[in-house]
Design a protein around this motif. Structure first.
Motif, PDB file in Angstrom:
ATOM      1  N   VAL A 141       0.844  -1.197   0.000  1.00 47.00           N
ATOM      2  CA  VAL A 141       0.000   0.000   0.000  1.00 47.00           C
ATOM      3  C   VAL A 141       0.882   1.251   0.000  1.00 47.00           C
ATOM      4  CG1 VAL A 141      -1.572   1.381   1.428  1.00 47.00           C
ATOM      5  CG2 VAL A 141      -2.073  -1.028   1.005  1.00 47.00           C
ATOM      6  N   ALA A 142       1.900   1.274   0.847  1.00 47.27           N
ATOM      7  CA  ALA A 142       2.784   2.440   0.901  1.00 47.27           C
ATOM      8  C   ALA A 142       3.502   2.640  -0.433  1.00 47.27           C
ATOM      9  CB  ALA A 142       3.793   2.279   2.037  1.00 47.27           C
ATOM     10  N   ARG A 178       2.057   6.207  -7.222  1.00 46.30           N
ATOM     11  CA  ARG A 178       0.965   7.039  -7.744  1.00 46.30           C
ATOM     12  C   ARG A 178       1.288   8.519  -7.553  1.00 46.30           C
ATOM     13  NH1 ARG A 178      -3.896   6.609  -4.071  1.00 46.30           N
ATOM     14  NH2 ARG A 178      -2.538   8.010  -2.938  1.00 46.30           N
ATOM     15  N   ALA A 179       1.799   8.878  -6.397  1.00 40.94           N
ATOM     16  CA  ALA A 179       2.083  10.281  -6.090  1.00 40.94           C
ATOM     17  C   ALA A 179       3.218  10.842  -6.937  1.00 40.94           C
ATOM     18  CB  ALA A 179       2.421  10.437  -4.611  1.00 40.94           C
ATOM     19  N   GLU A 186      -5.338  -1.129  -1.536  1.00 43.25           N
ATOM     20  CA  GLU A 186      -5.802  -0.709  -0.207  1.00 43.25           C
ATOM     21  C   GLU A 186      -7.004  -1.542   0.228  1.00 43.25           C
ATOM     22  OE1 GLU A 186      -6.458   3.389  -1.141  1.00 43.25           O
ATOM     23  OE2 GLU A 186      -4.439   3.997  -0.531  1.00 43.25           O
ATOM     24  N   CYS A 239      -3.994   1.266  -6.936  1.00 44.64           N
ATOM     25  CA  CYS A 239      -3.698   1.632  -5.551  1.00 44.64           C
ATOM     26  C   CYS A 239      -4.933   1.486  -4.673  1.00 44.64           C
ATOM     27  CB  CYS A 239      -3.150   3.055  -5.496  1.00 44.64           C
ATOM     28  SG  CYS A 239      -2.644   3.592  -3.850  1.00 44.64           S
ATOM     29  N   ALA A 240      -6.065   1.977  -5.143  1.00 45.58           N
ATOM     30  CA  ALA A 240      -7.307   1.851  -4.372  1.00 45.58           C
ATOM     31  C   ALA A 240      -7.661   0.384  -4.157  1.00 45.58           C
ATOM     32  CB  ALA A 240      -8.446   2.570  -5.089  1.00 45.58           C
ATOM     33  N   ALA A 253      -3.770   4.918  -9.865  1.00 46.12           N
ATOM     34  CA  ALA A 253      -4.757   5.359  -8.876  1.00 46.12           C
ATOM     35  C   ALA A 253      -5.780   4.255  -8.620  1.00 46.12           C
ATOM     36  CB  ALA A 253      -5.442   6.635  -9.343  1.00 46.12           C
ATOM     37  N   ARG A 275       1.021   3.900  -3.138  1.00 44.09           N
ATOM     38  CA  ARG A 275       0.717   5.318  -2.915  1.00 44.09           C
ATOM     39  C   ARG A 275       1.869   6.207  -3.383  1.00 44.09           C
ATOM     40  NH1 ARG A 275      -1.845   4.706   3.168  1.00 44.09           N
ATOM     41  NH2 ARG A 275      -3.933   4.037   2.492  1.00 44.09           N
ATOM     42  N   ARG A 276       3.086   5.780  -3.080  1.00 44.58           N
ATOM     43  CA  ARG A 276       4.258   6.571  -3.496  1.00 44.58           C
ATOM     44  C   ARG A 276       4.384   6.595  -5.013  1.00 44.58           C
ATOM     45  NH1 ARG A 276      10.187   4.893  -3.561  1.00 44.58           N
ATOM     46  NH2 ARG A 276       9.384   3.011  -2.613  1.00 44.58           N
TER      47      ARG A 276
END
Length: 159
Positions: free
Chosen positions: A21-22, A28-29, A48, A44-45, A41, A25-26
């Motif tokens: 998950v981390a 994606r960011a 999660e 990632c969802a 995105a 998120r990274r």
């Protein structure tokens, strides 16, 4: 009562899911509006949501969550950012490629988790759609593979 080995197995996967998950998120960011960030995105969802589903599976099976393993995995993901990436500072195309390869491996492991549970505990876990979780992991892996190939082409374009 759930077996000791199953508890270890599920807690190991929970730790991996925490790091996944981390990392998702990274990744994606680092490209929120670009060719990678938009498809990431959705993945990632889902990653999660899969982690949350795993915690629900653990509760259903009466498996105590190890408080240490997810923290260690989260820290490991943070330390992984220190890996040389061909630039003195900042993000590089190699960073993207490595992130996607690690995500690909993590998703493959998650798929194997769902398949193992489906093959062994599907009666006890009947409220979970394990075949759909397997199929979703396959779709995630396919999406990440497409992104990974594009990232490899970008990273090695000038080589």
């Amino acid at each position: 009562m759930t077996g000791r080995l199953l508890a270890i197995y599920l807690n190991d996967h929970l730790a991996g899911a925490t790091a996944g998950v981390a990392l998702a998120r990274r990744a994606r960011a680092n490209d929120p509006d670009g060719a990678t960030g938009t498809p990431l995105a959705k993945v990632c969802a889902e990653i999660e949501a899969d982690r949350e589903t795993l915690t629900e599976v653990m509760s259903e099976l009466g498996v105590h969550r190890d408080p240490i393993k997810p923290v260690i995995a989260w820290l490991g993901e943070k330390l992984g950012r220190l890996k040389p990436n061909g630039r003195v500072r900042g993000y590089s195309p190699l960073s993207r490629l490595v992130e996607l390869e690690i995500l690909h491996l993590g998703i493959a492991g998650k798929r194997d988790l769902w398949a193992a549970l489906d093959a062994t505990l599907n009666q006890r876990l009947s409220r979970f759609d394990l075949p759909e979780l397997i199929a979703r992991a396959d779709r995630q892996r396919d999406q990440i593979e497409r992104l990974r190939r594009a990232a490899a082409a970008e990273a090695f374009a000038d080589e």
